[in-house]
Design a protein around this motif. Structure first.
Motif, short mmCIF file in Angstrom:
data_model
loop_
_atom_site.label_atom_id
_atom_site.label_comp_id
_atom_site.label_asym_id
_atom_site.label_seq_id
_atom_site.Cartn_x
_atom_site.Cartn_y
_atom_site.Cartn_z
N ASN A 34 -26.09 35.56 -22.97
CA ASN A 34 -26.34 36.75 -23.25
C ASN A 34 -25.05 37.65 -23.71
O ASN A 34 -25.09 38.58 -24.53
CB ASN A 34 -27.40 37.46 -22.36
N VAL A 37 -23.55 37.13 -27.13
CA VAL A 37 -24.44 37.51 -28.31
C VAL A 37 -23.58 38.67 -29.14
O VAL A 37 -23.45 38.43 -30.29
CB VAL A 37 -25.70 38.12 -28.02
N LYS A 38 -23.15 39.71 -28.36
CA LYS A 38 -22.60 41.09 -29.25
C LYS A 38 -21.38 40.63 -29.66
O LYS A 38 -20.97 40.88 -30.88
CB LYS A 38 -22.41 42.10 -28.28
N ILE A 41 -21.87 38.17 -32.87
CA ILE A 41 -22.53 39.11 -33.94
C ILE A 41 -21.63 40.17 -34.61
O ILE A 41 -21.76 40.43 -35.79
CB ILE A 41 -23.86 39.70 -33.62
N GLU A 42 -20.82 40.92 -33.97
CA GLU A 42 -19.85 41.92 -34.34
C GLU A 42 -19.23 41.24 -35.73
O GLU A 42 -18.99 42.12 -36.58
CB GLU A 42 -19.05 42.44 -33.42
#
Length: 109
Positions: A34, A37-38, A41-42
């Motif tokens: 988790n 994830v950021k 994606i960024e």
């Protein structure tokens, strides 16, 4: 400039790892994934904003990730409820053991 295809593949790989961790109910691994994830994606969003990647490709993967989040949430709620029931059983057994101990102690007097 990042390679859009490599970014998509990175997100696909992360999603695959998330699916495997969820299937195994490996909550620690899910937490570690988790956190990725950021940062995964960024860069995709930057490429999208710059028009260097097809929005449909990103949208499909984000929709897919959203479905995963829903499934993970349902699994977490189920696991929590199962743990709660298990602890309830432990507490009932403890209460029964105390009651037995009290009765058997009183009989010996």
């Amino acid at each position: 400039m990042a390679d859009p295809q490599a970014l998509l593949e990175s997100l696909d790989q992360l999603r695959s790892e998330l699916d495997q961790a969820l299937a195994a109910q490996d909550w620690e691994q899910l937490a570690e994934l988790n956190a990725r994830v950021k940062p995964t994606i960024e860069p995709l969003m930057v490429e999208l904003e710059q028009g260097r990647i097809d929005s449909a490709l990103v949208r499909d993967r984000l929709d897919d990730l959203n479905q995963f989040v829903k499934a993970a949430n349902e699994a977490a709620v189920k696991a929590r409820d199962e743990a709660r029931e298990s602890l309830k059983g432990v507490n009932e057994n403890r209460t029964a053991a105390r009651a037995y101990l009290n009765v058997s102690t009183n009989r010996q007097r």
